[in-house]
Design an enzyme around this catalytic site. Structure first.
Site, PDB file in Angstrom:
ATOM      1  N   CYS A  29       0.741  -1.405  -0.036  1.00 26.08           N
ATOM      2  CA  CYS A  29      -0.048   0.085   0.256  1.00 26.08           C
ATOM      3  C   CYS A  29       0.842   1.099   0.046  1.00 26.08           C
ATOM      4  CB  CYS A  29      -0.734   0.138   1.128  1.00 26.08           C
ATOM      5  SG  CYS A  29      -2.078  -1.371   1.262  1.00 26.08           S
ATOM      6  N   ARG A  63       3.977  -0.541  -4.781  1.00 25.47           N
ATOM      7  CA  ARG A  63       3.723  -1.086  -3.427  1.00 25.47           C
ATOM      8  C   ARG A  63       2.722  -1.665  -3.201  1.00 25.47           C
ATOM      9  NH1 ARG A  63       7.083   1.694   0.343  1.00 25.47           N
ATOM     10  NH2 ARG A  63       5.598   1.193   1.983  1.00 25.47           N
ATOM     11  N   TRP A  86      -2.753  -2.926  -1.527  1.00 27.04           N
ATOM     12  CA  TRP A  86      -2.475  -4.331  -1.642  1.00 27.04           C
ATOM     13  C   TRP A  86      -3.135  -4.931  -0.782  1.00 27.04           C
ATOM     14  CZ3 TRP A  86      -0.404  -8.408   1.394  1.00 27.04           C
ATOM     15  CH2 TRP A  86       0.077  -9.505   0.406  1.00 27.04           C
ATOM     16  N   ASN A  99      -1.702   1.915   5.720  1.00 27.84           N
ATOM     17  CA  ASN A  99      -0.726   0.902   5.164  1.00 27.84           C
ATOM     18  C   ASN A  99      -0.572   0.215   6.333  1.00 27.84           C
ATOM     19  OD1 ASN A  99       1.270  -0.687   4.061  1.00 27.84           O
ATOM     20  ND2 ASN A  99       2.655   1.242   4.223  1.00 27.84           N
ATOM     21  N   GLY A 100      -0.958  -1.089   6.483  1.00 27.95           N
ATOM     22  CA  GLY A 100      -0.385  -1.938   7.442  1.00 27.95           C
ATOM     23  C   GLY A 100      -1.505  -2.986   7.869  1.00 27.95           C
ATOM     24  N   GLU A 153      17.854 -17.720  -7.650  1.00 29.36           N
ATOM     25  CA  GLU A 153      17.087 -16.531  -7.848  1.00 29.36           C
ATOM     26  C   GLU A 153      16.636 -16.213  -9.478  1.00 29.36           C
ATOM     27  OE1 GLU A 153      16.459 -13.812  -6.453  1.00 29.36           O
ATOM     28  OE2 GLU A 153      16.602 -12.374  -7.798  1.00 29.36           O
ATOM     29  N   LYS A 212      12.770 -15.016 -10.466  1.00 29.37           N
ATOM     30  CA  LYS A 212      12.641 -13.822 -11.160  1.00 29.37           C
ATOM     31  C   LYS A 212      11.622 -14.466 -12.067  1.00 29.37           C
ATOM     32  CE  LYS A 212      13.656 -11.612  -9.793  1.00 29.37           C
ATOM     33  NZ  LYS A 212      14.299 -10.686  -8.353  1.00 29.37           N
ATOM     34  N   GLU A 228       8.041 -14.915 -10.740  1.00 35.03           N
ATOM     35  CA  GLU A 228       7.525 -13.497 -10.254  1.00 35.03           C
ATOM     36  C   GLU A 228       6.648 -12.628 -11.461  1.00 35.03           C
ATOM     37  OE1 GLU A 228       9.775 -11.623  -6.642  1.00 35.03           O
ATOM     38  OE2 GLU A 228      10.870 -11.982  -8.669  1.00 35.03           O
ATOM     39  N   HIS A 256      17.168 -36.598  -7.095  1.00 35.10           N
ATOM     40  CA  HIS A 256      16.654 -36.874  -6.065  1.00 35.10           C
ATOM     41  C   HIS A 256      15.002 -36.338  -6.074  1.00 35.10           C
ATOM     42  CE1 HIS A 256      19.842 -38.450  -4.441  1.00 35.10           C
ATOM     43  NE2 HIS A 256      20.671 -37.275  -4.486  1.00 35.10           N
ATOM     44  N   LYS A 272       6.019  -4.638  -3.856  1.00 36.25           N
ATOM     45  CA  LYS A 272       7.756  -4.498  -3.529  1.00 36.25           C
ATOM     46  C   LYS A 272       7.938  -4.420  -2.107  1.00 36.25           C
ATOM     47  CE  LYS A 272      11.819  -2.868  -5.265  1.00 36.25           C
ATOM     48  NZ  LYS A 272      12.013  -4.278  -5.718  1.00 36.25           N
TER      49      LYS A 272
HETATM   50  C1  G6P Z   1       9.123  -8.771  -1.874  1.00 39.91           C
HETATM   51  C2  G6P Z   1       9.760  -8.436  -3.162  1.00 39.91           C
HETATM   52  C3  G6P Z   1      10.812  -9.098  -3.394  1.00 39.91           C
HETATM   53  C4  G6P Z   1      11.707  -8.982  -2.216  1.00 39.91           C
HETATM   54  C5  G6P Z   1      11.186  -9.246  -0.810  1.00 39.91           C
HETATM   55  C6  G6P Z   1      12.173  -8.842   0.184  1.00 39.91           C
HETATM   56  O1  G6P Z   1       8.676 -10.123  -1.731  1.00 39.91           O
HETATM   57  O2  G6P Z   1       8.635  -8.558  -4.095  1.00 39.91           O
HETATM   58  O3  G6P Z   1      11.508  -8.571  -4.599  1.00 39.91           O
HETATM   59  O4  G6P Z   1      12.888  -9.757  -2.406  1.00 39.91           O
HETATM   60  O5  G6P Z   1      10.057  -8.638  -0.743  1.00 39.91           O
HETATM   61  O6  G6P Z   1      12.113  -7.620   0.251  1.00 39.91           O
HETATM   62  P1  G6P Z   1      13.428  -6.607   0.781  1.00 39.91           P
HETATM   63  O7  G6P Z   1      13.045  -5.290   0.730  1.00 39.91           O
HETATM   64  O8  G6P Z   1      13.320  -6.831   2.313  1.00 39.91           O
HETATM   65  O9  G6P Z   1      14.558  -7.093   0.015  1.00 39.91           O
END
Ligand code: G6P
Length: 612
Positions: free
Chosen positions: A2, A27, A73, A99-100, A485, A489, A492, A508, A607
């Site tokens: 948010c 956000r 969000w 937000n929260g 990673e 990616k 996501e 395995h 994010k």
């Molecule tokens: C969310 C984002 C990710 C990020 C993760 C941790 O899930 O979408 O891209 O890696 O949070 O966020 P941070 O700000 O703690 O690195």
């Protein structure tokens, strides 16, 4: 999670708030809304993105010089028009954005219902505004005082902003656990979840602390007090951010821009900290704690998502170079499994945003047990940066694409510098080797630039996999976290199912999935385990899987076996993650674009995850 924006001043609030919402849309983006004061309190909100809100208000009265706006969000209640913020109080005199999460909202809601309050939405936020309204009506106090009393009843996290029809020259806001910044202009004030909506208006900002309430009155100095009613002197800071950093700068997406920024962002994260000629690594932010770090019997790394993957690379680095045992924990799991932490432990918290609730909670837990907490954050002044004893900023610049890219490589760079410094202090690395790695590290930004040149080739490759449903990513050693990673990616942003595995672990389980439709991305740059990775490739080929191999320039053996080859420049094995990650970011990006996905704002993600 948010985004919230507020404005009070002499200009029309609507365009400022809308632009602010666009800047904060990363956000959260399932619904959006705005409330404006102009004699009347007008409230417009809708399911969908900020652009949908803009369409929705077309032709409506959007005048007013005071207002608040929100991009959501969803946590409590599905994303729809009713659950979107702002929310009215029952009297419709007050409007709130939040937000929260209010954790005790059910108990408060029950109490308010028994007192005759009617709820329109399923949100926890509506509880808060009814509570504030109730206190205001029954105790005859000012709005900011009602907010203060209400917040003492609340358990949870919040950044809130409230405006009132009865106090049209005032904006009240407060925070705990979720970020809030006040921008100070000439005869005008701005409010936002981060500085991005503020930077084009003013560079003078105040970061609110937890449990602080700010009362902003038109034409007056702002006043800050705590929820325990202690007055605080507002200290402003100068924003370092530039507008160009938060704009797309000619790229189609922020993600692509941020991928391309990596030669610079890696350089910025090393700037002033590495001098290969003199054999110096200096991380100013941790200097007072580096001896303690060097003496540590154990390092625990806590993080979430991509930052957790950077932590895994860190594990290899600290153990390899500095010979300190490392545990890497999902922050969310760490907190809830009664971990054994002692005063001798070093806990490194990694977070791009510096606001991730699980990471913050893990820090608080480790702190309460006496551990020393070191932060690696990107956002300056963020909650995590402030909660740690010391730390190093990554200086990657604002990252706006929801999928993290340049923050990851900057985090890995900082972890490399830390591991090298500790190795030097502990005498676990030979001088010649130390100089060798330092020299190579200095050349990494150029090698990243070189790696980026394969973008066109990767775009072509990506076009072959637009309709693919599953992907497997394999790597060993330093490349295992890179594989994880890479898979993260892809899922996501393209919604293709992908898994990252240690290459040898494939037999395995995941091997059962391999057939002629399964692309397997193998990061095959390792020197130490090269032959073993070749065996893993053979195993995939024997089952007719499709091999996309990331190899070192000039490679021959893998080239003969793989269906597709992506070359990265040669480097030290421990620095390969900084290069091998780049093609994987680009591959995900182009596949997602090919599938018409919203790359910068993937569905269901946000994010900055400020809820647990
Ligand atoms: C969310 C984002 C990710 C990020 C993760 C941790 O899930 O979408 O891209 O890696 O949070 O966020 P941070 O700000 O703690 O690195």
């Amino acid at each position: 999670m948010c985004g919230i924006v507020g404005y009070i001043g002499s200009r029309q609030a609507f365009p400022i708030l809308m632009k602010g919402l666009y800047r904060l849309e990363y956000r959260g983006y399932d619904s959006a809304g705005i409330a404006l004061l102009n004699g009347d309190l007008k409230l417009y909100k809708t399911k969908g993105k900020v652009a949908d809100l803009e369409k929705f208000v077309f032709g409506k009265d959007i005048t007013g010089t005071v207002g608040i706006a929100h991009t959501r969000w969803a946590t409590h209640g599905e994303p729809n028009n009713v659950n979107a913020h702002p929310h009215f109080s029952q009297s419709r005199n007050l409007a709130i954005i939040h937000n929260g999460i209010i954790e005790n909202y059910l108990a408060l809601k029950k109490e308010l219902i028994s007192r005759g309050y009617k709820f329109e939405s399923d949100t926890d936020t509506e509880v808060l505004i009814h509570l504030i309204d109730d206190i205001r009506n029954n105790e005859g106090v000012t709005l900011d005082e009602a907010v203060r009393i209400a917040l003492n009843e609340v358990v949870g996290a919040y950044a809130i902003a409230i405006i009132s029809k009865n106090d049209p020259d005032m904006l009240v806001a407060a925070r705990k656990g979720s970020p809030l910044v006040v921008g100070i202009g000439i005869d005008e004030f701005f409010l936002a979840s981060d500085a991005a909506p503020i930077v084009e208006h003013t560079k003078e900002v105040i970061y609110l602390n937890d449990e602080e309430i700010v009362c902003i009155r038109r034409g007056e100095q702002i006043k800050i007090k705590t929820i325990k009613n202690k007055n605080k002197t507002p200290y402003s800071q100068k924003l370092e951010m530039n507008l160009s950093e938060i704009e797309k700068g000619g790229f189609d997406h922020f993600m692509l821009k941020e991928i391309y920024e990596q030669p610079r962002s890696i350089l910025d994260s090393m700037r002033g900290r590495l001098n290969a000629r003199q054999g110096k690594v200096k991380l100013g932010g941790i200097i007072d704690y580096e001896q303690k770090m060097a003496n540590a019997q154990r390092i625990i790394i806590v993080a979430c998502g991509t930052s957790w993957h950077a932590g895994l690379v860190g594990e290899y680095l600290f153990e390899d170079l500095a010979r300190i045992p490392v545990e890497v924990e999902y922050a969310s799991e760490f907190r809830y499994r009664n971990p054994i932490i002692t005063e001798d432990d070093i806990v490194i918290a990694i977070s791009q945003s510096g606001e991730t609730a699980d990471t913050l909670a893990a820090i608080e837990l480790a702190k309460s047990k006496g551990a020393t907490i070191i932060g690696i954050c990107n956002v300056v002044g963020s909650s995590i940066a402030r909660a740690t004893h010391a730390g190093s900023y990554t200086h990657a610049g604002p990252e706006i694409g929801v999928a993290s890219t340049k923050a990851f490589t900057a985090q890995v760079t900082i972890l490399t510098l830390m591991a090298l410094r500790l190795a030097q202090m502990r005498g676990t690395i030979k001088k010649t080797r130390f100089y060798q790695i330092l020299n190579e590290l200095e050349s990494i930004p150029d090698k990243v630039s070189e790696t980026l040149k394969i973008d066109t080739k990767i775009k072509e490759l990506a076009s072959l996999f637009i309709g693919t449903r599953n992907f497997l990513y394999l790597g060993r050693g330093y490349n295992f976290p890179v594989a994880m990673e890479g898979a993260l990616k892809l899922k996501e942003i393209s919604y293709i199912h992908a898994e990252g595995y240690p290459a040898a672990e494939m037999k395995h389980g995941p091997i059962a999935l391999i057939d002629q439709e399964m692309p397997v991305v193998v990061i095959a740059t390792n020197k130490g385990t090269y032959d073993k990775v070749i065996s893993n490739i053979q195993e995939v080929k024997a089952r007719r899987g499709i091999i996309i191999a990331i190899v070192t320039k000039g490679d021959v053996a893998v080239k003969d076996l793989a269906d597709y080859i992506i070359e990265v420049p040669e480097t030290e094995e421990l620095l390969v993650p900084l290069l091998a990650t780049i093609p994987l970011q680009l591959l995900s990006y182009h596949i997602a674009v090919g599938r018409n996905c919203n790359v910068d704002q993937p569905r269901n993600l946000a994010k900055s995850v400020t809820v647990e």
